[in-house]
Design an enzyme around this catalytic site. Structure first.
Site, PDB file in Angstrom:
ATOM      1  N   GLU A  50       0.828  -1.211   0.000  1.00  0.00           N
ATOM      2  CA  GLU A  50       0.000   0.000   0.000  1.00  0.00           C
ATOM      3  C   GLU A  50       0.861   1.260   0.000  1.00  0.00           C
ATOM      4  O   GLU A  50       0.625   2.191  -0.781  1.00  0.00           O
ATOM      5  CB  GLU A  50      -0.949   0.002   1.192  1.00  0.00           C
ATOM      6  CG  GLU A  50      -2.104  -0.972   1.062  1.00  0.00           C
ATOM      7  CD  GLU A  50      -3.128  -0.788   2.155  1.00  0.00           C
ATOM      8  OE1 GLU A  50      -3.613   0.347   2.325  1.00  0.00           O
ATOM      9  OE2 GLU A  50      -3.444  -1.776   2.855  1.00  0.00           O
TER      10      GLU A  50
ATOM     11  N   HIS B 198     -11.404   0.746   1.504  1.00  0.00           N
ATOM     12  CA  HIS B 198     -11.445  -0.475   2.307  1.00  0.00           C
ATOM     13  C   HIS B 198     -12.825  -1.131   2.339  1.00  0.00           C
ATOM     14  O   HIS B 198     -12.922  -2.325   2.696  1.00  0.00           O
ATOM     15  CB  HIS B 198     -11.023  -0.169   3.758  1.00  0.00           C
ATOM     16  CG  HIS B 198      -9.543  -0.094   3.972  1.00  0.00           C
ATOM     17  ND1 HIS B 198      -8.851   1.093   3.919  1.00  0.00           N
ATOM     18  CD2 HIS B 198      -8.623  -1.054   4.246  1.00  0.00           C
ATOM     19  CE1 HIS B 198      -7.567   0.865   4.164  1.00  0.00           C
ATOM     20  NE2 HIS B 198      -7.396  -0.430   4.358  1.00  0.00           N
TER      21      HIS B 198
END
Length: 280
Positions: A150, A183
């Protein structure tokens, strides 16, 4: 003190935030919703979760692939990114220490405060068990590799591309909102962390989203105070997930942790007004 003139010039090279974030959202979105569907095929079988975990991992790779494509096309970007892996001469030991300690200290302090409200001291026991599963991949592996992948996207290209348009404070808030939305598809995948949090209680799911705001403010503070060092953000990100799984905090302790992080982030922003609010 704000970021230097040389940093500002380097940040200005990251010119395509819309393209980057659209691609970094749509690809995982499709893969994660498909993974969520597969993971819940009944009767439940491990093979379905294994297939779902592979799709989920490919989705996790999407932002870094997008960042790599954008960066590889521009020699100046390549030089800038490569230099930010090894610019530790600009990193004061204090910021490295804070990157290592803020998240573990905050969860330990939150657990300590929860004892005053009658919560169990067993939260401090290192059980060796995890609160979620990850299909074919070991949980400990994902706790390390997910932050690495990420941050190799968010802090090689993503964050700076937003900062070309806005100051660091607005950049952090916009990214926090984006990251929370990013998310959400993971809540559909059976036994994944986000899925388990939401199923336990809506308030814990809401806490997860709220906690992202102070977390991003603190991470970007460390990022820009260390000359945009990418390794610092990876360390900070790994400690966030790893130590919340190393111990056994009650979900309410995580709410206390969010309150503590909000307080710390507020103090940092007030102290570092020039950094957060200077115009790019």
């Amino acid at each position: 003190m704000g970021i230097s003139v040389s940093q500002s010039k380097a940040v200005s090279l990251y010119k395509h935030p819309k393209r980057f974030f659209i691609l970094s959202t749509l690809i995982p979105l499709v893969l994660w919703f498909v993974a969520g569907f597969i993971s819940r095929i009944t009767p439940y079988e491990d093979k379905f979760l294994n297939i779902a975990s592979i799709l989920a991992f490919i989705g996790l790779l999407a932002p870094i692939v997008v960042a790599f494509i954008f960066i590889s096309k521009e020699p100046r970007l390549r030089r800038d990114v490569n230099g930010r892996f090894f610019n530790f001469r600009e990193v004061k030991p204090l910021y490295l220490l804070l990157a290592c300690l803020i998240m573990p200290v905050s969860i330990l302090l939150a657990q300590s405060i929860s004892l005053l409200f009658g919560y169990s001291h067993k939260q401090f026991i290192i059980t060796g068990e995890f609160t979620f599963s990850s299909g074919i991949f070991p949980v400990w592996f994902l706790l390390i590799i997910a932050p690495v992948l990420e941050e190799l996207a968010w802090h090689t290209y993503g964050t700076d591309s937003i900062h070309t348009k806005y100051n660091i404070f607005k950049t952090s808030l916009l990214f926090a909102v984006y990251w929370g939305i990013w998310h959400l598809p993971l809540t559909t995948i059976r036994d994944y962390y986000q899925s388990n949090v939401v199923e336990e209680s809506w308030i814990y799911g809401l806490n997860f989203l709220v906690s992202i705001i102070p977390y991003v403010l603190l991470m970007n503070w460390l990022y820009y105070k260390t000359g945009r060092n990418i390794i610092i953000t990876i360390i900070f990100h790994i400690t966030a997930g790893f130590f919340n799984e190393l111990f056994a905090p009650h979900p309410d302790s995580k709410i206390i942790q969010t309150v503590l992080l909000c307080g710390l982030a507020t103090m940092v922003v007030l102290k570092e007004k020039q950094l957060f609010f200077q115009h790019q």
